[in-house]
Design an enzyme around this catalytic site. Structure first.
Site, PDB file in Angstrom:
ATOM      1  N   CYS A 110     -49.300  20.401  17.984  1.00 25.25           N
ATOM      2  CA  CYS A 110     -48.968  19.240  17.167  1.00 25.25           C
ATOM      3  C   CYS A 110     -47.512  18.895  17.394  1.00 25.25           C
ATOM      4  O   CYS A 110     -46.671  19.797  17.467  1.00 25.25           O
ATOM      5  CB  CYS A 110     -49.217  19.567  15.702  1.00 25.25           C
ATOM      6  SG  CYS A 110     -48.861  18.207  14.581  1.00 25.25           S
ATOM      7  N   HIS A 153     -58.117  15.300  14.477  1.00 28.99           N
ATOM      8  CA  HIS A 153     -56.759  15.844  14.277  1.00 28.99           C
ATOM      9  C   HIS A 153     -55.884  14.808  13.565  1.00 28.99           C
ATOM     10  O   HIS A 153     -55.147  15.147  12.629  1.00 28.99           O
ATOM     11  CB  HIS A 153     -56.162  16.239  15.640  1.00 28.99           C
ATOM     12  CG  HIS A 153     -54.751  16.760  15.598  1.00 28.99           C
ATOM     13  ND1 HIS A 153     -54.420  18.071  15.910  1.00 28.99           N
ATOM     14  CD2 HIS A 153     -53.577  16.139  15.302  1.00 28.99           C
ATOM     15  CE1 HIS A 153     -53.102  18.227  15.786  1.00 28.99           C
ATOM     16  NE2 HIS A 153     -52.567  17.065  15.427  1.00 28.99           N
ATOM     17  N   GLU A 154     -55.987  13.549  13.999  1.00 27.64           N
ATOM     18  CA  GLU A 154     -55.162  12.488  13.390  1.00 27.64           C
ATOM     19  C   GLU A 154     -55.630  12.163  11.977  1.00 27.64           C
ATOM     20  O   GLU A 154     -54.802  11.974  11.074  1.00 27.64           O
ATOM     21  CB  GLU A 154     -55.169  11.229  14.266  1.00 27.64           C
ATOM     22  CG  GLU A 154     -54.720  11.430  15.710  1.00 27.64           C
ATOM     23  CD  GLU A 154     -53.522  12.325  15.863  1.00 27.64           C
ATOM     24  OE1 GLU A 154     -52.625  12.297  14.997  1.00 27.64           O
ATOM     25  OE2 GLU A 154     -53.489  13.097  16.851  1.00 27.64           O
ATOM     26  N   HIS A 157     -54.190  14.466   9.542  1.00 21.81           N
ATOM     27  CA  HIS A 157     -52.804  14.179   9.128  1.00 21.81           C
ATOM     28  C   HIS A 157     -52.771  13.199   7.955  1.00 21.81           C
ATOM     29  O   HIS A 157     -51.915  13.303   7.074  1.00 21.81           O
ATOM     30  CB  HIS A 157     -52.001  13.596  10.299  1.00 21.81           C
ATOM     31  CG  HIS A 157     -51.440  14.622  11.235  1.00 21.81           C
ATOM     32  ND1 HIS A 157     -50.633  15.668  10.814  1.00 21.81           N
ATOM     33  CD2 HIS A 157     -51.538  14.748  12.578  1.00 21.81           C
ATOM     34  CE1 HIS A 157     -50.277  16.390  11.869  1.00 21.81           C
ATOM     35  NE2 HIS A 157     -50.820  15.860  12.961  1.00 21.81           N
TER      36      HIS A 157
HETATM   37  C1  NB4 Z   1     -52.590  15.755  19.037  1.00 19.07           C
HETATM   38  C2  NB4 Z   1     -53.697  16.472  19.775  1.00 19.07           C
HETATM   39  C3  NB4 Z   1     -53.685  17.973  19.611  1.00 19.07           C
HETATM   40  C4  NB4 Z   1     -55.125  18.409  19.751  1.00 19.07           C
HETATM   41  C5  NB4 Z   1     -55.236  17.806  23.726  1.00 19.07           C
HETATM   42  C6  NB4 Z   1     -53.924  17.300  24.245  1.00 19.07           C
HETATM   43  C7  NB4 Z   1     -51.659  16.860  23.875  1.00 19.07           C
HETATM   44  C8  NB4 Z   1     -51.029  15.939  20.981  1.00 19.07           C
HETATM   45  C9  NB4 Z   1     -51.184  16.130  19.483  1.00 19.07           C
HETATM   46  C10 NB4 Z   1     -55.988  17.213  19.527  1.00 19.07           C
HETATM   47  C11 NB4 Z   1     -55.064  16.066  19.268  1.00 19.07           C
HETATM   48  C12 NB4 Z   1     -50.151  15.194  18.855  1.00 19.07           C
HETATM   49  C13 NB4 Z   1     -50.696  14.136  16.724  1.00 19.07           C
HETATM   50  C14 NB4 Z   1     -51.561  16.347  25.163  1.00 19.07           C
HETATM   51  C15 NB4 Z   1     -52.711  16.339  25.968  1.00 19.07           C
HETATM   52  C16 NB4 Z   1     -53.984  15.593  27.928  1.00 19.07           C
HETATM   53  C17 NB4 Z   1     -53.994  14.245  28.597  1.00 19.07           C
HETATM   54  C18 NB4 Z   1     -52.873  12.737  30.079  1.00 19.07           C
HETATM   55  C19 NB4 Z   1     -51.683  12.560  30.953  1.00 19.07           C
HETATM   56  C20 NB4 Z   1     -50.400  13.981  29.551  1.00 19.07           C
HETATM   57  C21 NB4 Z   1     -51.597  14.210  28.660  1.00 19.07           C
HETATM   58  C22 NB4 Z   1     -51.566  15.581  28.043  1.00 19.07           C
HETATM   59  F1  NB4 Z   1     -50.413  15.869  25.572  1.00 19.07           F
HETATM   60  N1  NB4 Z   1     -52.845  17.341  23.425  1.00 19.07           N
HETATM   61  N2  NB4 Z   1     -50.532  16.893  23.062  1.00 19.07           N
HETATM   62  N3  NB4 Z   1     -50.647  17.016  21.716  1.00 19.07           N
HETATM   63  N4  NB4 Z   1     -50.175  15.231  17.432  1.00 19.07           N
HETATM   64  N5  NB4 Z   1     -53.882  16.813  25.485  1.00 19.07           N
HETATM   65  N6  NB4 Z   1     -52.734  15.827  27.242  1.00 19.07           N
HETATM   66  N7  NB4 Z   1     -52.843  14.073  29.453  1.00 19.07           N
HETATM   67  O1  NB4 Z   1     -51.267  14.866  21.476  1.00 19.07           O
HETATM   68  O2  NB4 Z   1     -49.469  16.130  16.767  1.00 19.07           O
HETATM   69  O3  NB4 Z   1     -50.941  14.386  15.398  1.00 19.07           O
HETATM   70  O4  NB4 Z   1     -50.483  12.697  30.166  1.00 19.07           O
HETATM   71 NI    NI Z   2     -50.548  16.518  14.950  1.00 22.38          NI
END
Ligand code: NB4
Ligand code: NI
Length: 181
Positions: A110, A153-154, A157
């Site tokens: 997160c 997940h969102e 929040h």
């Molecule tokens: C939200 C996610 C955590 C688990 C799974 C994942 C990443 C977040 C948090 C489910 C939701 C943010 C919001 C990533 C990521 C995969 C796809 C495409 C190319 C990089 C990107 C990286 F960054 N979680 N981060 N965490 N949160 N996959 N990816 N890729 O987004 O706290 O509440 O660019």
């Molecule tokens: Ni989060």
């Protein structure tokens, strides 16, 4: 633009509040928030921009993570077939869900949590959702796999729930069951 300094971290009260419904049609201010949130996600996934501004990459971002306790979140994520799910939602909700659960193999992270919390976070595998878009259109979507996990997940929040509240063996005071409909 939104950068990491705009994102509140664990301990900030906004992360534990029940966020308020957004009145529709959304105000200009709420639309700008929603738009900026989606822009942050795109920036965070662009290697050049992410490096320049030191952004952790994200596929979702919820308004409480900006200290704004309103029911707004953005997601920008592709599924296993490369379909892009890029939305900002006002008042999103889950209409129905599968009995079957899923999880991300390596656990979840997160942007408001500056540490790794190991453990499996159970999520519904398939969900039917609705929400109002930036264009003030009410949409219904069927999500599965990663987009479904991101949505949950969102949505958590917006309800003051952190991913580790749902880790099977996590025994904190906020431990949560998956929402019953
Ligand atoms: C939200 C996610 C955590 C688990 C799974 C994942 C990443 C977040 C948090 C489910 C939701 C943010 C919001 C990533 C990521 C995969 C796809 C495409 C190319 C990089 C990107 C990286 F960054 N979680 N981060 N965490 N949160 N996959 N990816 N890729 O987004 O706290 O509440 O660019
Ligand atoms: Ni989060």
């Amino acid at each position: 633009m939104i950068t990491m300094k705009d994102i509140v971290r664990e301990g900030h009260p906004a992360l534990r509040k029940m966020a308020e419904e957004v009145s529709l049609p959304p105000s200009e201010e709420d639309r700008e928030t929603a738009e900026k949130m989606l822009e942050f996600l795109k920036n965070s996934q662009d290697p050049e921009i992410a490096e320049k501004y030191n952004l952790r990459s994200g596929v979702g971002l919820a308004a409480p993570q900006l200290g704004i306790t309103k029911r707004i979140f953005a997601m920008h994520v592709t599924d296993d077939k490369d379909n892009l799910y890029s939305y900002s939602f006002f008042n999103p909700r889950i209409i129905s869900h599968s009995v079957e659960e899923t999880h991300i193999e390596g656990g979840e992270g997160c942007l408001s949590v500056d540490r790794e919390v190991p453990g499996i976070v159970p999520r519904y595998k398939r969900i039917k959702v609705e929400g109002t878009t930036l264009e003030n259109e009410k949409v219904t979507l069927r999500l599965r796999g990663l987009p479904a996990i991101v949505f949950q997940h969102e949505l958590d929040h917006l309800n003051g729930i952190m991913f580790y509240d749902r880790i099977d063996d996590y025994k904190g005071k906020f431990k949560k069951e998956l929402p019953k409909l």
